[in-house]
Design a protein around this motif. Structure first.
Motif, PDB file in Angstrom:
ATOM      1  N   GLY A  47       0.819  -1.218   0.000  1.00  0.00           N
ATOM      2  CA  GLY A  47       0.000   0.000   0.000  1.00  0.00           C
ATOM      3  C   GLY A  47       0.844   1.255   0.000  1.00  0.00           C
ATOM      4  N   ILE A  48       1.988   1.194   0.706  1.00  0.00           N
ATOM      5  CA  ILE A  48       2.880   2.366   0.714  1.00  0.00           C
ATOM      6  C   ILE A  48       3.303   2.684  -0.716  1.00  0.00           C
ATOM      7  N   TRP A  49       3.719   1.624  -1.426  1.00  0.00           N
ATOM      8  CA  TRP A  49       4.164   1.811  -2.802  1.00  0.00           C
ATOM      9  C   TRP A  49       3.022   2.365  -3.655  1.00  0.00           C
ATOM     10  N   THR A  50       1.807   1.839  -3.446  1.00  0.00           N
ATOM     11  CA  THR A  50       0.657   2.331  -4.217  1.00  0.00           C
ATOM     12  C   THR A  50       0.428   3.815  -3.951  1.00  0.00           C
ATOM     13  N   THR A  51       0.447   4.205  -2.689  1.00  0.00           N
ATOM     14  CA  THR A  51       0.240   5.616  -2.333  1.00  0.00           C
ATOM     15  C   THR A  51       1.294   6.505  -2.982  1.00  0.00           C
ATOM     16  N   VAL A  52       2.563   6.070  -2.891  1.00  0.00           N
ATOM     17  CA  VAL A  52       3.648   6.888  -3.447  1.00  0.00           C
ATOM     18  C   VAL A  52       3.521   7.009  -4.965  1.00  0.00           C
ATOM     19  N   SER A  53       3.307   5.893  -5.641  1.00  0.00           N
ATOM     20  CA  SER A  53       3.277   5.963  -7.105  1.00  0.00           C
ATOM     21  C   SER A  53       2.009   6.665  -7.592  1.00  0.00           C
ATOM     22  N   LEU A  54       0.907   6.426  -6.915  1.00  0.00           N
ATOM     23  CA  LEU A  54      -0.346   7.097  -7.280  1.00  0.00           C
ATOM     24  C   LEU A  54      -0.181   8.613  -7.164  1.00  0.00           C
ATOM     25  N   THR A  55       0.409   9.048  -6.061  1.00  0.00           N
ATOM     26  CA  THR A  55       0.624  10.482  -5.853  1.00  0.00           C
ATOM     27  C   THR A  55       1.593  11.034  -6.892  1.00  0.00           C
ATOM     28  N   GLY A  56       2.690  10.288  -7.119  1.00  0.00           N
ATOM     29  CA  GLY A  56       3.705  10.758  -8.066  1.00  0.00           C
ATOM     30  C   GLY A  56       3.163  10.913  -9.471  1.00  0.00           C
ATOM     31  N   ILE A  57       2.482   9.868  -9.960  1.00  0.00           N
ATOM     32  CA  ILE A  57       1.956   9.912 -11.328  1.00  0.00           C
ATOM     33  C   ILE A  57       0.912  11.012 -11.450  1.00  0.00           C
ATOM     34  N   LYS A  73      -1.744  13.576   0.956  1.00  0.00           N
ATOM     35  CA  LYS A  73      -2.683  13.237   2.030  1.00  0.00           C
ATOM     36  C   LYS A  73      -4.061  12.865   1.473  1.00  0.00           C
ATOM     37  N   ASP A  74      -4.518  13.658   0.498  1.00  0.00           N
ATOM     38  CA  ASP A  74      -5.841  13.396  -0.074  1.00  0.00           C
ATOM     39  C   ASP A  74      -5.898  12.073  -0.827  1.00  0.00           C
ATOM     40  N   SER A  75      -4.726  11.565  -1.219  1.00  0.00           N
ATOM     41  CA  SER A  75      -4.733  10.303  -1.964  1.00  0.00           C
ATOM     42  C   SER A  75      -5.316   9.186  -1.103  1.00  0.00           C
ATOM     43  N   SER A  76      -5.378   9.393   0.230  1.00  0.00           N
ATOM     44  CA  SER A  76      -5.969   8.364   1.099  1.00  0.00           C
ATOM     45  C   SER A  76      -7.452   8.162   0.777  1.00  0.00           C
ATOM     46  N   LEU A  77      -8.072   9.161   0.131  1.00  0.00           N
ATOM     47  CA  LEU A  77      -9.499   9.032  -0.214  1.00  0.00           C
ATOM     48  C   LEU A  77      -9.751   7.944  -1.249  1.00  0.00           C
ATOM     49  N   VAL A  78      -8.715   7.597  -2.030  1.00  0.00           N
ATOM     50  CA  VAL A  78      -8.942   6.579  -3.066  1.00  0.00           C
ATOM     51  C   VAL A  78      -9.222   5.217  -2.434  1.00  0.00           C
ATOM     52  N   SER A  79      -8.989   5.103  -1.122  1.00  0.00           N
ATOM     53  CA  SER A  79      -9.261   3.820  -0.467  1.00  0.00           C
ATOM     54  C   SER A  79     -10.746   3.457  -0.536  1.00  0.00           C
ATOM     55  N   VAL A  80     -11.603   4.446  -0.756  1.00  0.00           N
ATOM     56  CA  VAL A  80     -13.040   4.112  -0.862  1.00  0.00           C
ATOM     57  C   VAL A  80     -13.415   3.636  -2.257  1.00  0.00           C
ATOM     58  N   VAL A  81     -12.524   3.800  -3.241  1.00  0.00           N
ATOM     59  CA  VAL A  81     -12.865   3.314  -4.575  1.00  0.00           C
ATOM     60  C   VAL A  81     -11.952   2.149  -4.972  1.00  0.00           C
ATOM     61  N   ALA A  82     -11.780   1.243  -4.042  1.00  0.00           N
ATOM     62  CA  ALA A  82     -11.170  -0.050  -4.332  1.00  0.00           C
ATOM     63  C   ALA A  82      -9.698   0.002  -4.704  1.00  0.00           C
ATOM     64  N   ALA A 127      -5.989  -0.308  -3.350  1.00  0.00           N
ATOM     65  CA  ALA A 127      -5.355  -0.836  -2.138  1.00  0.00           C
ATOM     66  C   ALA A 127      -4.177   0.031  -1.739  1.00  0.00           C
ATOM     67  N   ASP A 128      -4.447   1.260  -1.340  1.00  0.00           N
ATOM     68  CA  ASP A 128      -3.369   2.152  -0.900  1.00  0.00           C
ATOM     69  C   ASP A 128      -3.092   1.899   0.577  1.00  0.00           C
ATOM     70  N   MET A 129      -2.254   2.738   1.161  1.00  0.00           N
ATOM     71  CA  MET A 129      -1.873   2.575   2.559  1.00  0.00           C
ATOM     72  C   MET A 129      -3.087   2.547   3.483  1.00  0.00           C
ATOM     73  N   THR A 136       4.934  13.088   4.531  1.00  0.00           N
ATOM     74  CA  THR A 136       4.645  14.507   4.276  1.00  0.00           C
ATOM     75  C   THR A 136       5.775  15.395   4.794  1.00  0.00           C
ATOM     76  N   LEU A 137       6.363  15.037   5.925  1.00  0.00           N
ATOM     77  CA  LEU A 137       7.476  15.846   6.439  1.00  0.00           C
ATOM     78  C   LEU A 137       8.662  15.782   5.484  1.00  0.00           C
ATOM     79  N   LEU A 138       8.895  14.577   4.970  1.00  0.00           N
ATOM     80  CA  LEU A 138       9.985  14.400   4.007  1.00  0.00           C
ATOM     81  C   LEU A 138       9.722  15.249   2.761  1.00  0.00           C
ATOM     82  N   ALA A 139       8.489  15.192   2.269  1.00  0.00           N
ATOM     83  CA  ALA A 139       8.126  15.983   1.086  1.00  0.00           C
ATOM     84  C   ALA A 139       8.304  17.471   1.375  1.00  0.00           C
TER      85      ALA A 139
END
Lengths: 242, 266
Positions: B52-62, B206-215, B217-219, B248-251
């Motif tokens: 899920g970490i990888w999904t969140t990172v790549s989803l946000t990046g792309i 941070k908002d990418s966490s909302l994609v968890s409601v549309v199936a 598999a993010d963090m 987010t702190l790293l970013a």
């Protein structure tokens, strides 16, 4: 001989204000024309119409045989017409050298070495080659304006337009810019200059024009216009600035 | 002593609130959790959430790369002379900014495919009738369309902050509109918009966490699955929250570093 700039009966208004009210003017190749007039007389607007930074409502302008109509023609005219602004408008994110090189590379498609050579030569000519690697913010106003002239010259323009080139300068810096302009005039550059620098006009200009209310009121050689004006409005204006 | 005066000691103390310390503290907290709590649930949580970490990172990046491009195009359209372009882009920005991101994400995942299929049926286009999609693509689409609207406003403000004389000088040298933008206006505008662009990136993360409601598999979704299977909500969400915080702190540090670099180049 056909004039290099042919302006025929152009009109222009900003909202309800008439900026240009039927102006016609021919400038011959190699001629230096100085335009004076009170603020709001339309002199800068007229100048900006020549390279179409300002659109006009009606009338016709032909520069070096090219009518200002299509986008291609306008760009073609702009590459032949250099412009120097009151506020210099150098590109602050580029060094002096890069300022003079940019349009050569992008518009004229010259290589790096060729455009750098031309740039250095021109910076030499306007007397600031030692500042080539400085940024515009590190230069005085007079130096910036001389860079701006070099930047315009790098495109090998046939015509140079000067829009109050010394108005934003401290008094002690005016002469260094005028000197550069004087040299250009001597070399036979066609120049249209909006400026109240009488000394420059007398020394370099073939013709002086007084504009007021969007019209050309009077035109003559500088000596005649400044010393023996015919029109009352010219006399009034000269009495205020002399 | 007046209140506004700072002693040297106080000024020095201010540096303990440098943002690096927050990052450091978050990382230390993460490590402490992993090291001290044995036999621990935390390693298990991390291992479960890893994909899920990888999904969140790549989803946000792309999404963010696409947002940078689409946002610029929309900003240019809003600043264009053409009334049609201005109209379309203005409607887009105003409509998108008025609808919650969650609603938009749900629309793209659940409703949009049916819309396409419906059009396919009524116009008899086979490829539309067969239209199928996956959750990740629709999530990227939804995030991109939403954030591009906000990003276009950032670009627009940046471009408008550059004096008109710069464009005139470039045009008077014979450059066309796009050359003037590319070589003169945008390089200057980028310096102005770096901070808000950085903010947009962190908000998107941070908002990418909302994609968890549309199936997708993010963090966040992996965390929810783990919690449902193991019934340890406190540890799970502590872990997930810490992971987001570190990211987010790293970013934030990365953005600050880039800002400094851009300023120095000038």
């Amino acid at each position: 001989m056909t004039p290099i700039i042919h302006i025929e009966n152009i009109h222009k208004h900003f909202g309800s204000v008439r900026a240009l009210n039927g102006v016609s003017l021919d400038v011959e190749k190699g001629e230096v024309v100085v335009i004076i007039g009170p603020s709001g007389s339309g002199k800068s607007t007229l100048l900006r119409c020549i390279n179409r930074l300002e659109e006009f409502d009606s009338g016709k302008i032909i520069v070096d045989g090219i009518p200002l109509d299509t986008a291609e023609n306008i760009n073609a005219v702009r590459t032949e017409v250099g412009m120097v602004f009151q506020q210099f408008n150098l590109f602050p994110h580029l060094t002096v050298l890069q300022n003079v090189m940019l349009a050569q590379k992008v518009v004229r498609k010259r290589g790096n070495i060729e455009s750098e050579n031309i740039a250095r030569e021109l910076l030499n000519k306007v007397g600031i080659h030692e500042k080539a690697n400085s940024y515009p913010g590190q230069l005085s106003g007079g130096q910036q304006q001389r860079v701006a002239i070099a930047r315009a010259l790098a495109m090998n323009p046939k015509i140079m337009l000067f829009d109050e080139p010394t108005s934003a300068l401290d008094p002690e810096m005016i002469q260094e810019v005028l000197d550069v302009m004087m040299d250009l005039a001597k070399e036979g550059m066609t120049m249209v200059v909006v400026s109240h620098e009488m000394g420059f006009a007398r020394a370099a200009a073939d013709r002086a024009i007084l504009m007021d209310g969007g019209q050309i009121i009077e035109e003559a050689t500088p000596d005649v216009l400044f010393s023996h004006p015919k029109e009352d409005r010219t006399k009034l204006f000269l009495s205020k600035i002399l | 002593m007046t209140i506004s005066q700072k002693t040297p000691a106080q000024a020095k103390q201010g540096r303990y609130f440098d943002r690096w310390w927050f990052l450091l503290a978050a990382v230390i907290a993460l490590i402490l959790l992993l090291v001290l709590s044995k036999p621990d649930p935390f390693w298990r949580i991390i291992l479960y959430v890893k994909a899920g970490i990888w999904t969140t990172v790549s989803l946000t990046g792309i999404s963010f790369l696409l947002v940078l491009i689409v946002g610029l195009l929309v900003a240019l359209a809003r600043l264009a002379k053409s009334k049609v372009l201005v109209g379309i882009s203005t409607v887009y920005v105003e409509v998108i900014r008025g609808i919650p991101l969650m609603v938009q994400l749900i629309f793209w995942y659940f409703a949009f495919p049916s819309v396409v299929q419906g059009i396919g049926h009524s116009l008899n286009i086979q490829s539309f009738i067969d239209f199928k999609t996956d959750a990740i693509s629709m999530a990227i689409l939804g995030l991109t369309i939403c954030y591009s609207a906000y990003m276009s406003e950032v670009y627009r403000a940046g471009i408008q902050s550059i004096s008109k004389g710069q464009m005139e000088a470039a045009r008077s040298l014979g450059m066309n509109y796009f050359q003037a933008m590319r070589y003169v206006i945008l390089p200057q505008a980028i310096r102005v918009i770096m901070p808000p662009v950085g903010n947009e990136f962190i908000t998107l993360l941070k908002d990418s966490s909302l994609v968890s409601v549309v199936a997708v598999a993010d963090m966040t979704r992996r965390g929810r699955e783990f919690m449902a299977a193991n019934f340890i909500p406190i540890q799970t969400w502590l872990m997930i929250a810490l992971l987001y915080l570190v990211m987010t702190l790293l970013a934030g540090r990365l953005v600050a570093w880039m800002e400094r670099r851009f300023r120095m180049e000038k």
